[in-house]
Motif scaffolding. Sequence first.
Motif, PDB file in Angstrom:
ATOM      1  N   ARG A 150      11.515 -10.589   1.344  1.00 10.20           N
ATOM      2  CA  ARG A 150      10.442 -11.541   1.622  1.00 10.20           C
ATOM      3  C   ARG A 150       9.136 -11.104   0.977  1.00 10.20           C
ATOM      4  N   VAL A 151       8.780  -9.839   1.146  1.00 16.15           N
ATOM      5  CA  VAL A 151       7.515  -9.347   0.606  1.00 16.15           C
ATOM      6  C   VAL A 151       7.543  -9.351  -0.916  1.00 16.15           C
ATOM      7  N   ILE A 152       8.666  -8.887  -1.489  1.00 13.41           N
ATOM      8  CA  ILE A 152       8.781  -8.818  -2.945  1.00 13.41           C
ATOM      9  C   ILE A 152       8.715 -10.212  -3.571  1.00 13.41           C
ATOM     10  N   SER A 153       9.326 -11.195  -2.899  1.00 13.01           N
ATOM     11  CA  SER A 153       9.370 -12.548  -3.460  1.00 13.01           C
ATOM     12  C   SER A 153       8.049 -13.291  -3.301  1.00 13.01           C
ATOM     13  N   GLU A 154       7.311 -12.997  -2.223  1.00  8.07           N
ATOM     14  CA  GLU A 154       6.061 -13.711  -1.962  1.00  8.07           C
ATOM     15  C   GLU A 154       4.937 -13.259  -2.887  1.00  8.07           C
ATOM     16  N   VAL A 155       4.894 -11.956  -3.174  1.00 12.40           N
ATOM     17  CA  VAL A 155       3.821 -11.418  -4.014  1.00 12.40           C
ATOM     18  C   VAL A 155       4.432 -10.872  -5.300  1.00 12.40           C
ATOM     19  N   ILE A 156       4.194 -11.550  -6.409  1.00 11.41           N
ATOM     20  CA  ILE A 156       4.792 -11.148  -7.684  1.00 11.41           C
ATOM     21  C   ILE A 156       4.135  -9.896  -8.228  1.00 11.41           C
ATOM     22  N   GLU A 157       2.813  -9.869  -8.214  1.00  8.72           N
ATOM     23  CA  GLU A 157       2.070  -8.720  -8.751  1.00  8.72           C
ATOM     24  C   GLU A 157       0.744  -8.627  -8.029  1.00  8.72           C
ATOM     25  N   ILE A 158       0.254  -7.419  -7.812  1.00  9.80           N
ATOM     26  CA  ILE A 158      -1.032  -7.242  -7.136  1.00  9.80           C
ATOM     27  C   ILE A 158      -1.976  -6.479  -8.055  1.00  9.80           C
ATOM     28  N   ASN A 159      -3.242  -6.847  -7.997  1.00 11.16           N
ATOM     29  CA  ASN A 159      -4.258  -6.204  -8.837  1.00 11.16           C
ATOM     30  C   ASN A 159      -5.106  -5.218  -8.059  1.00 11.16           C
ATOM     31  N   GLU A 160      -5.056  -5.317  -6.732  1.00 12.72           N
ATOM     32  CA  GLU A 160      -5.808  -4.386  -5.894  1.00 12.72           C
ATOM     33  C   GLU A 160      -4.999  -4.053  -4.650  1.00 12.72           C
ATOM     34  N   PHE A 161      -5.377  -2.986  -3.984  1.00 13.21           N
ATOM     35  CA  PHE A 161      -4.633  -2.496  -2.822  1.00 13.21           C
ATOM     36  C   PHE A 161      -4.613  -3.520  -1.699  1.00 13.21           C
ATOM     37  N   ASP A 162      -3.429  -3.729  -1.127  1.00 11.58           N
ATOM     38  CA  ASP A 162      -3.249  -4.652  -0.007  1.00 11.58           C
ATOM     39  C   ASP A 162      -2.532  -3.908   1.118  1.00 11.58           C
ATOM     40  N   ARG A 163      -3.239  -3.665   2.215  1.00 15.19           N
ATOM     41  CA  ARG A 163      -2.654  -2.873   3.304  1.00 15.19           C
ATOM     42  C   ARG A 163      -1.452  -3.568   3.933  1.00 15.19           C
ATOM     43  N   ASP A 164      -1.523  -4.891   4.089  1.00 14.06           N
ATOM     44  CA  ASP A 164      -0.416  -5.614   4.725  1.00 14.06           C
ATOM     45  C   ASP A 164       0.882  -5.449   3.940  1.00 14.06           C
ATOM     46  N   ILE A 165       0.794  -5.496   2.614  1.00  8.54           N
ATOM     47  CA  ILE A 165       1.991  -5.309   1.782  1.00  8.54           C
ATOM     48  C   ILE A 165       2.511  -3.892   1.933  1.00  8.54           C
ATOM     49  N   MET A 166       1.616  -2.918   1.925  1.00  5.65           N
ATOM     50  CA  MET A 166       2.050  -1.526   2.055  1.00  5.65           C
ATOM     51  C   MET A 166       2.713  -1.284   3.412  1.00  5.65           C
ATOM     52  N   ASP A 167       2.114  -1.820   4.483  1.00  6.53           N
ATOM     53  CA  ASP A 167       2.689  -1.651   5.813  1.00  6.53           C
ATOM     54  C   ASP A 167       4.077  -2.278   5.903  1.00  6.53           C
ATOM     55  N   SER A 168       4.293  -3.354   5.180  1.00 12.49           N
ATOM     56  CA  SER A 168       5.578  -4.045   5.218  1.00 12.49           C
ATOM     57  C   SER A 168       6.668  -3.287   4.473  1.00 12.49           C
ATOM     58  N   LEU A 169       6.288  -2.488   3.491  1.00 10.70           N
ATOM     59  CA  LEU A 169       7.288  -1.860   2.615  1.00 10.70           C
ATOM     60  C   LEU A 169       7.427  -0.348   2.769  1.00 10.70           C
ATOM     61  N   ILE A 170       6.322   0.331   3.055  1.00 12.93           N
ATOM     62  CA  ILE A 170       6.314   1.793   2.962  1.00 12.93           C
ATOM     63  C   ILE A 170       6.527   2.448   4.322  1.00 12.93           C
ATOM     64  N   ASP A 171       7.396   3.454   4.335  1.00 13.27           N
ATOM     65  CA  ASP A 171       7.657   4.223   5.545  1.00 13.27           C
ATOM     66  C   ASP A 171       6.856   5.522   5.550  1.00 13.27           C
ATOM     67  N   LYS A 172       6.825   6.217   4.406  1.00 14.51           N
ATOM     68  CA  LYS A 172       6.101   7.490   4.299  1.00 14.51           C
ATOM     69  C   LYS A 172       5.499   7.621   2.915  1.00 14.51           C
ATOM     70  N   VAL A 173       4.457   8.441   2.833  1.00 17.88           N
ATOM     71  CA  VAL A 173       3.866   8.803   1.549  1.00 17.88           C
ATOM     72  C   VAL A 173       3.863  10.325   1.481  1.00 17.88           C
ATOM     73  N   VAL A 174       4.557  10.880   0.493  1.00 16.40           N
ATOM     74  CA  VAL A 174       4.642  12.339   0.341  1.00 16.40           C
ATOM     75  C   VAL A 174       3.738  12.750  -0.801  1.00 16.40           C
ATOM     76  N   ILE A 175       2.795  13.637  -0.514  1.00 13.94           N
ATOM     77  CA  ILE A 175       1.813  14.072  -1.510  1.00 13.94           C
ATOM     78  C   ILE A 175       2.148  15.492  -1.962  1.00 13.94           C
ATOM     79  N   GLY A 176       2.375  15.637  -3.264  1.00 12.27           N
ATOM     80  CA  GLY A 176       2.720  16.941  -3.828  1.00 12.27           C
ATOM     81  C   GLY A 176       4.207  17.098  -4.014  1.00 12.27           C
ATOM     82  N   ALA A 177       4.621  17.815  -5.063  1.00  9.76           N
ATOM     83  CA  ALA A 177       6.044  18.056  -5.335  1.00  9.76           C
ATOM     84  C   ALA A 177       6.171  19.260  -6.249  1.00  9.76           C
ATOM     85  N   THR A 178       7.384  19.757  -6.369  1.00 17.15           N
ATOM     86  CA  THR A 178       7.683  20.884  -7.251  1.00 17.15           C
ATOM     87  C   THR A 178       8.582  20.410  -8.372  1.00 17.15           C
TER      88      THR A 178
END
Length: 441
Positions: free
Chosen positions: A344-372
């Motif tokens: 639903r989220v992917i189909s409703e919004v084709i492309e975004i030009n700026e950060f949208d919290r509602d879209i992120m909340d709908s799709l993202i579970d975690k954000v991991v910062i840093g890696a090896t």
Amino acid sequence: MVILSSLAQQESESISANVTMGLKMKMKRGEMVGYNGCLGYDYDQETKSISINEEEAEIVRYIFRRYVEGAGCFVIAKELTNLGYKTKRGGLKWHESSVRSMIRNEKYKGDLLQGKTFTVDPITHRRLDNMGEREKFYIENNHEPIISDELFDRAQEILRMRSSKHGSKHNSRKYSRKHAFSSMCTCGFCGGTYIRRIWHHGTSHEKPAWQCVKAIKQGRKTCSHSKGIHESFLEDAFVNAYNKIQKDNKTDIEEFFKNIEEALDVNRLRDEVNELTSKIKKLEAKSQNLLDMRLEEKISESDYYKKYNVIEKELVELNDDRNEKYESFKGEESIATRITEFRRVISEVIEINEFDRDIMDSLIDKVVIGATDEDGNANPHVVTFVFKAGMKFNEEFYKKVSNSSAIMEEENLSTYAKNEKQVACTYAPNTTCGISCIISS
């Protein structure tokens, strides 16, 4: 006076025991006892039943929808206050504790749990939360639901997850999601949580940033590789990650979703759960009839216990079987629901030009910062977004959707991804954003 006092106390305890027994029998029959009002429902004093108040029910649906989308109780309470919605008692000020208690309320999915509290004794009349000291009574499909079972169960899953991450059962921290990345960012080196801080506070260069809480509170030696990251960088990283999925991987992701859905068997599991539930209800009715016959002395005590033990043994086996099937059913149903939401989220919004919290909340579970990286070098500027699509994609899938510069080896994942035994599609970090994406449960 002592004798009279003792007799009065004995009489009070006797009345209390009889009242308690009467209330318990009512609860067992499914009659509502001690209803104190519930937003979204109206109570009928004569029939002792509740019916949906459609105007209030819209507020309930809004709360559950926003919570499942990722908003915290603090944010939802603030939104309700700004929108001018009234509480059950007519107040205009909403509190996060009220929102949290509504999310926990099983009445909204049509069930009824009674015996949540109990009176300690008839003298002090002190009431306590029932933590297992007394019997509870749970009645399924007791009244018309406001929200679906799937939405309620998803909300409980999020509630449990947030509670486990942010405190023990004795020392629970509130989970408010006040900011977009609150309680979502995890350190890829030590596993600690990233918290929001204001750099250059009080100056013209003031900027919000996120830093590892272990490095801040326990010193840099605890997590020497982590670094603070500007909030604007995280927002830009999500925009780039989302647009990359839309542009490069949408077709292959949809194909994989279809393969997953073909492997799901939600309807069969639902039918099996319903069939077992029906058998359990019949046995419970048989057990109740047996008890009535014993109370009326139509059968002897030995015959009663002989038949009762047979019924109880069968009930235990059926309940175990139903619980196992129910867990499988809910797991597959949750996967199907998340796939639908992702689509639903992917189909409703084709492309975004700026950060949208509602879209992120709908799709993202975690954000991991840093890696090896593959050579063991720490890169604190890599951002890994873990999508809540409801499944773990295998390596074959990522070979299809990753570009030629993708890194496929599991040992190159961040600490978080290794611990979760996930295989990621990691885009090689470039000079501008360095994004890597994981889609998992």
